[in-house]
Design a protein around this motif. Structure first.
Motif, PDB file in Angstrom:
ATOM      1  N   LEU A  78       0.801  -1.223   0.000  1.00  0.00           N
ATOM      2  CA  LEU A  78       0.000   0.000   0.000  1.00  0.00           C
ATOM      3  C   LEU A  78       0.835   1.274   0.000  1.00  0.00           C
ATOM      4  O   LEU A  78       0.329   2.331  -0.354  1.00  0.00           O
ATOM      5  N   VAL A  79       2.089   1.178   0.429  1.00  0.00           N
ATOM      6  CA  VAL A  79       2.978   2.342   0.456  1.00  0.00           C
ATOM      7  C   VAL A  79       4.143   2.045  -0.476  1.00  0.00           C
ATOM      8  O   VAL A  79       4.889   1.084  -0.260  1.00  0.00           O
ATOM      9  N   SER A  80       4.284   2.862  -1.502  1.00  0.00           N
ATOM     10  CA  SER A  80       5.339   2.640  -2.487  1.00  0.00           C
ATOM     11  C   SER A  80       6.694   3.079  -1.947  1.00  0.00           C
ATOM     12  O   SER A  80       6.782   3.911  -1.041  1.00  0.00           O
ATOM     13  N   GLU A  81       7.732   2.532  -2.532  1.00  0.00           N
ATOM     14  CA  GLU A  81       9.088   2.935  -2.149  1.00  0.00           C
ATOM     15  C   GLU A  81       9.292   4.418  -2.439  1.00  0.00           C
ATOM     16  O   GLU A  81       9.970   5.118  -1.687  1.00  0.00           O
ATOM     17  N   GLU A  82       8.682   4.912  -3.499  1.00  0.00           N
ATOM     18  CA  GLU A  82       8.779   6.342  -3.816  1.00  0.00           C
ATOM     19  C   GLU A  82       8.180   7.195  -2.695  1.00  0.00           C
ATOM     20  O   GLU A  82       8.751   8.218  -2.316  1.00  0.00           O
ATOM     21  N   MET A  83       7.036   6.766  -2.134  1.00  0.00           N
ATOM     22  CA  MET A  83       6.428   7.499  -1.014  1.00  0.00           C
ATOM     23  C   MET A  83       7.368   7.499   0.187  1.00  0.00           C
ATOM     24  O   MET A  83       7.517   8.516   0.865  1.00  0.00           O
ATOM     25  N   ILE A  84       7.979   6.346   0.450  1.00  0.00           N
ATOM     26  CA  ILE A  84       8.891   6.237   1.595  1.00  0.00           C
ATOM     27  C   ILE A  84      10.085   7.161   1.400  1.00  0.00           C
ATOM     28  O   ILE A  84      10.457   7.920   2.290  1.00  0.00           O
ATOM     29  N   ARG A  85      10.684   7.102   0.217  1.00  0.00           N
ATOM     30  CA  ARG A  85      11.880   7.909  -0.054  1.00  0.00           C
ATOM     31  C   ARG A  85      11.594   9.411  -0.058  1.00  0.00           C
ATOM     32  O   ARG A  85      12.478  10.213   0.202  1.00  0.00           O
ATOM     33  N   SER A  86      10.356   9.786  -0.343  1.00  0.00           N
ATOM     34  CA  SER A  86      10.025  11.219  -0.368  1.00  0.00           C
ATOM     35  C   SER A  86       9.373  11.695   0.929  1.00  0.00           C
ATOM     36  O   SER A  86       8.964  12.848   1.027  1.00  0.00           O
ATOM     37  N   SER A  87       9.279  10.804   1.926  1.00  0.00           N
ATOM     38  CA  SER A  87       8.716  11.216   3.216  1.00  0.00           C
ATOM     39  C   SER A  87       9.691  12.145   3.926  1.00  0.00           C
ATOM     40  O   SER A  87      10.846  12.292   3.518  1.00  0.00           O
ATOM     41  N   GLN A  88       9.226  12.752   5.005  1.00  0.00           N
ATOM     42  CA  GLN A  88      10.083  13.648   5.777  1.00  0.00           C
ATOM     43  C   GLN A  88      11.287  12.876   6.317  1.00  0.00           C
ATOM     44  O   GLN A  88      11.143  11.725   6.732  1.00  0.00           O
ATOM     45  N   PRO A  89      12.477  13.476   6.303  1.00  0.00           N
ATOM     46  CA  PRO A  89      13.647  12.786   6.851  1.00  0.00           C
ATOM     47  C   PRO A  89      13.391  12.330   8.292  1.00  0.00           C
ATOM     48  O   PRO A  89      12.853  13.068   9.106  1.00  0.00           O
ATOM     49  N   GLY A  90      13.749  11.081   8.570  1.00  0.00           N
ATOM     50  CA  GLY A  90      13.580  10.528   9.910  1.00  0.00           C
ATOM     51  C   GLY A  90      12.232   9.886  10.157  1.00  0.00           C
ATOM     52  O   GLY A  90      12.004   9.344  11.247  1.00  0.00           O
ATOM     53  N   THR A  91      11.333   9.922   9.176  1.00  0.00           N
ATOM     54  CA  THR A  91      10.045   9.265   9.364  1.00  0.00           C
ATOM     55  C   THR A  91      10.285   7.774   9.622  1.00  0.00           C
ATOM     56  O   THR A  91      11.105   7.145   8.967  1.00  0.00           O
ATOM     57  N   VAL A  92       9.547   7.232  10.580  1.00  0.00           N
ATOM     58  CA  VAL A  92       9.681   5.820  10.940  1.00  0.00           C
ATOM     59  C   VAL A  92       8.501   5.056  10.336  1.00  0.00           C
ATOM     60  O   VAL A  92       7.349   5.463  10.476  1.00  0.00           O
ATOM     61  N   PHE A  93       8.825   3.945   9.676  1.00  0.00           N
ATOM     62  CA  PHE A  93       7.824   3.064   9.075  1.00  0.00           C
ATOM     63  C   PHE A  93       7.881   1.726   9.806  1.00  0.00           C
ATOM     64  O   PHE A  93       8.919   1.064   9.814  1.00  0.00           O
ATOM     65  N   VAL A  94       6.773   1.337  10.444  1.00  0.00           N
ATOM     66  CA  VAL A  94       6.683   0.074  11.166  1.00  0.00           C
ATOM     67  C   VAL A  94       5.753  -0.836  10.370  1.00  0.00           C
ATOM     68  O   VAL A  94       4.567  -0.538  10.231  1.00  0.00           O
ATOM     69  N   ASP A  95       6.301  -1.930   9.856  1.00  0.00           N
ATOM     70  CA  ASP A  95       5.517  -2.840   9.026  1.00  0.00           C
ATOM     71  C   ASP A  95       5.088  -4.048   9.847  1.00  0.00           C
ATOM     72  O   ASP A  95       5.785  -5.058   9.920  1.00  0.00           O
ATOM     73  N   VAL A  96       3.921  -3.922  10.482  1.00  0.00           N
ATOM     74  CA  VAL A  96       3.379  -5.006  11.299  1.00  0.00           C
ATOM     75  C   VAL A  96       2.975  -6.185  10.412  1.00  0.00           C
ATOM     76  O   VAL A  96       2.942  -7.331  10.865  1.00  0.00           O
ATOM     77  N   ALA A  97       2.739  -5.935   9.133  1.00  0.00           N
ATOM     78  CA  ALA A  97       2.323  -6.977   8.195  1.00  0.00           C
ATOM     79  C   ALA A  97       3.503  -7.734   7.589  1.00  0.00           C
ATOM     80  O   ALA A  97       3.321  -8.519   6.666  1.00  0.00           O
ATOM     81  N   ILE A  98       4.706  -7.552   8.122  1.00  0.00           N
ATOM     82  CA  ILE A  98       5.897  -8.148   7.524  1.00  0.00           C
ATOM     83  C   ILE A  98       5.824  -9.671   7.477  1.00  0.00           C
ATOM     84  O   ILE A  98       6.356 -10.297   6.556  1.00  0.00           O
ATOM     85  N   ASP A  99       5.152 -10.305   8.423  1.00  0.00           N
ATOM     86  CA  ASP A  99       5.050 -11.769   8.393  1.00  0.00           C
ATOM     87  C   ASP A  99       4.207 -12.262   7.217  1.00  0.00           C
ATOM     88  O   ASP A  99       4.268 -13.443   6.874  1.00  0.00           O
ATOM     89  N   GLN A 100       3.437 -11.378   6.608  1.00  0.00           N
ATOM     90  CA  GLN A 100       2.670 -11.710   5.404  1.00  0.00           C
ATOM     91  C   GLN A 100       3.281 -11.014   4.184  1.00  0.00           C
ATOM     92  O   GLN A 100       2.600 -10.727   3.217  1.00  0.00           O
ATOM     93  N   GLY A 101       4.570 -10.699   4.243  1.00  0.00           N
ATOM     94  CA  GLY A 101       5.265 -10.088   3.108  1.00  0.00           C
ATOM     95  C   GLY A 101       5.418  -8.588   3.210  1.00  0.00           C
ATOM     96  O   GLY A 101       6.140  -7.987   2.429  1.00  0.00           O
ATOM     97  N   GLY A 102       4.724  -7.970   4.139  1.00  0.00           N
ATOM     98  CA  GLY A 102       4.842  -6.527   4.336  1.00  0.00           C
ATOM     99  C   GLY A 102       3.903  -5.737   3.457  1.00  0.00           C
ATOM    100  O   GLY A 102       3.568  -6.145   2.353  1.00  0.00           O
ATOM    101  N   CYS A 103       3.474  -4.579   3.968  1.00  0.00           N
ATOM    102  CA  CYS A 103       2.568  -3.725   3.189  1.00  0.00           C
ATOM    103  C   CYS A 103       3.269  -2.479   2.663  1.00  0.00           C
ATOM    104  O   CYS A 103       2.629  -1.607   2.093  1.00  0.00           O
ATOM    105  N   PHE A 104       4.594  -2.400   2.860  1.00  0.00           N
ATOM    106  CA  PHE A 104       5.387  -1.307   2.305  1.00  0.00           C
ATOM    107  C   PHE A 104       6.344  -1.887   1.272  1.00  0.00           C
ATOM    108  O   PHE A 104       7.005  -2.898   1.539  1.00  0.00           O
ATOM    109  N   GLU A 105       6.466  -1.255   0.109  1.00  0.00           N
ATOM    110  CA  GLU A 105       7.510  -1.653  -0.831  1.00  0.00           C
ATOM    111  C   GLU A 105       8.853  -1.349  -0.173  1.00  0.00           C
ATOM    112  O   GLU A 105       9.007  -0.330   0.484  1.00  0.00           O
TER     113      GLU A 105
END
Length: 192
Positions: A78-105
């Protein structure tokens, strides 16, 4: 910001709210969002999840918690790598869905020993088996939830138990050497 308003998402939102954060929960279910809004009396913002809303919220967030679950299937990205890379510096992304492959690219499983990595200027937390941090508590919780099913299976046999309990039947992945769940098969590139 929390993506997914289920049990994990609601608990993450409640903790963040308790710490004084401004919290937005995104979910695809308007009924669930109304339930959260009523329960927290408007203290938690609620928004219907869609690609535009996710992108807008990620751009402004300090913390993004992804807690989406599609039972038996891989989590949607649901969250593209482009969104992550363009987020504010230091933003923390916690992927609770990682056991199912993760919901962040860009999510990749990490461990309790080395829980984070950087993706651009963002900090990624993708610990697999997060409940493993509190093994005694998580084991008791899991046992309390699963023991009734174990007793049902042991007392009735698996076929009778599944016939008498549609909820239990919906959890069947494999039986008699065959993969029975189309969702699990799809997540692993197989056929059921």
């Amino acid at each position: 910001m929390v993506i997914g308003g289920g049990v994990a998402g609601e608990n993450a939102a409640r903790v963040a709210l308790g710490l004084g954060a401004r919290v937005e929960v995104l979910d695809i279910s308007p009924a669930r969002l109304r339930e959260l809004d009523a329960r927290y009396r408007g203290a938690i913002g609620t928004r219907v999840s869609n690609p535009y809303e996710i992108a807008q919220q990620v751009a402004d967030a300090d913390l993004v918690i992804g807690s989406v679950l599609v039972p038996g299937a891989a989590a949607p990205k649901l969250v593209s790598e482009e969104m992550i890379r363009s987020s504010q510096p230091g933003t923390v992304f916690v992927d609770v869905a990682i056991d199912q492959g993760g919901c962040f690219e860009g999510s990749a499983g990490t461990t309790h020993a080395e829980p984070t990595f950087r993706l651009g200027d963002a900090v990624m937390y993708c610990v697999t088996n997060m409940p493993g941090a509190v093994p005694a508590t998580s084991t008791k919780a899991l046992t309390n939830v699963t023991l009734p099913y174990v007793l049902q299976l042991a007392g009735q046999g698996w076929q009778s138990a599944l016939e008498s309990d549609p909820g239990l039947a919906s959890g069947l992945s494999t039986a008699e050497g065959a993969l029975r769940s189309s969702e699990v098969a799809e997540a692993h590139g197989m056929e059921a």
